[in-house]
Design an enzyme around this catalytic site. Structure first.
Site, PDB file in Angstrom:
ATOM      1  N   ARG A 223       0.854  -1.182   0.000  1.00 43.15           N
ATOM      2  CA  ARG A 223       0.000   0.000   0.000  1.00 43.15           C
ATOM      3  C   ARG A 223       0.893   1.237   0.000  1.00 43.15           C
ATOM      4  O   ARG A 223       1.934   1.265   0.672  1.00 43.15           O
ATOM      5  CB  ARG A 223      -0.895   0.046   1.245  1.00 43.15           C
ATOM      6  N   HIS A 275      -0.861  -0.076  -9.914  1.00 44.77           N
ATOM      7  CA  HIS A 275      -1.592  -0.942  -8.965  1.00 44.77           C
ATOM      8  C   HIS A 275      -2.096  -2.201  -9.691  1.00 44.77           C
ATOM      9  O   HIS A 275      -3.300  -2.472  -9.729  1.00 44.77           O
ATOM     10  CB  HIS A 275      -2.752  -0.183  -8.317  1.00 44.77           C
TER      11      HIS A 275
END
Ligand code: NDP
Length: 311
Positions: A223, A275
């Site tokens: 993250r 991502h």
């Protein structure tokens, strides 16, 4: 039984859940209000606040991804409804590919060759002994443990770090503050595969980045919030004044999509991916979701997210 699905491919998920539960009403979150209200279960990725607010009798929420940070931060999430998340569900293997690629990228100097090629320079780099390239993996969960074992299987010495003590074949496991210091002090490549929680947010700040050996490299598919971006840019330096770190491969960012004016895009020693290191595969995940729903219905125990720990 009524199930409401909310994610980018909700119609495909609905079809798969209808096959598994032919007597259930399975609807997407864009169904008319009366069809989606009073659901028994939500199967969701980043649900809108209103979808949670309008439910009155939920028995469970299935998070259609491994990271629950977005769900836990959604206002109105009921605190008396169990939440489950995907555990591996086919994500660990592509994640291991991504990270192994990243480690080899730095270990075999592909980062340097890309730049040398642009100057038409023929300059072979030494290939270090793998034994001299310890890799640190922060986070030894369903995905992190598989990544650590894949790297170990590829011949790298692997140190892992988790919240609780672990024993994983081929991985030198650490936990606690002293354990983190031990990993950071040796890792030539550091992989951050932790969830975004109150305890992990900003973990890799200037001080901890400085603990890495000179010339270390960073791979973050966990993250964005784990890394202090400004401190990372400082630690990387620029061409005129190279910093302490040699390079980074980054898949996740504090703000996504990464804004066009973010200096990470232009940094010569940073590789940005959008991502995409381990997308949720419907095929791998659907069986797990069906198992969760069957267990909820049968009153069997399921491994739930711990909201206090944040993952
Ligand atoms: P898990 O929940 O299975 O494991 C989390 C790991 O982090 C555990 O080993 C846990 O320790 C450790 N951890 C949590 N808090 C701390 C802490 N404060 N200190 C030390 N260790 C801690 O997660 P997964 O392995 O399934 O996934 C990890 C993360 O990867 C996800 O949360 C998500 O953010 C990210 N991800 C990214 C994807 C992408 O495409 N970029 C795709 C999938 C996941 P312990 O074992 O002791 O509980």
């Amino acid at each position: 039984m009524k199930i409401v699905v909310h994610n980018d491919s909700a119609r495909r998920w609905c079809a798969a859940l209808e096959d598994a539960f032919p007597h259930a009403a399975v609807v997407t979150s864009d169904a008319p209000a009366e069809a989606r209200q009073n659901a028994d279960y939500l199967a969701v990725w980043k649900p809108p606040e209103w979808l949670l607010a309008e439910q009155t009798r939920l028995k469970g929420i299935v998070n259609l991804g491994a990271g629950v940070d977005a769900l836990l931060a959604t206002p109105g999430l009921p605190d008396n409804v169990p939440v489950v998340k995907l555990r591996d569900a086919g994500m660990a293997s592509p994640m291991a590919d991504y990270v192994l690629y990243g480690v080899l990228h730095f270990y075999r100097s592909f980062d340097a060759y890309v730049r040398l090629q642009s100057d038409a320079r023929w300059a072979p780099r030494p290939v270090p002994d793998k034994a001299d390239w310890p890799v640190g993996v922060l986070g030894l969960g369903a995905i992190g443990a598989h990544v650590a074992q894949t790297l170990s299987g590829a011949g790298f010495p692997v140190m892992g770090w988790s919240r609780t003590a672990k024993d994983i074949d081929g991985v030198d496991c650490h936990h606690g503050d002293a354990g983190l210091d031990a990993v950071l002090g040796r890792a030539r490549t550091l992989v951050t595969l932790l969830p975004d929680t109150d305890d992990t947010r900003g973990l890799m700040d200037a001080g901890r980045l400085a603990q890495l050996p000179e010339g270390a490299t960073l791979i973050n598919p966990g993250r964005g919030a784990l890394i202090d971006e400004a401190a990372l840019l400082e630690a990387l330096g620029d061409d005129a004044t190279p910093g302490h770190l040699r390079g980074a491969l980054l898949d996740v960012f504090a703000t996504e999509p990464l804004p066009a004016d973010n200096p990470l895009w232009q940094h010569p020693r940073v590789t940005v991916t959008p991502h995409t290191s381990a997308p949720t595969p419907l095929g791998g995940a659907i069986d797990q979701v069906i198992d969760y729903l069957r267990a909820f219905e049968a009153g069997e125990p399921v491994s739930t997210v711990n909201p206090a720990a944040g993952y």
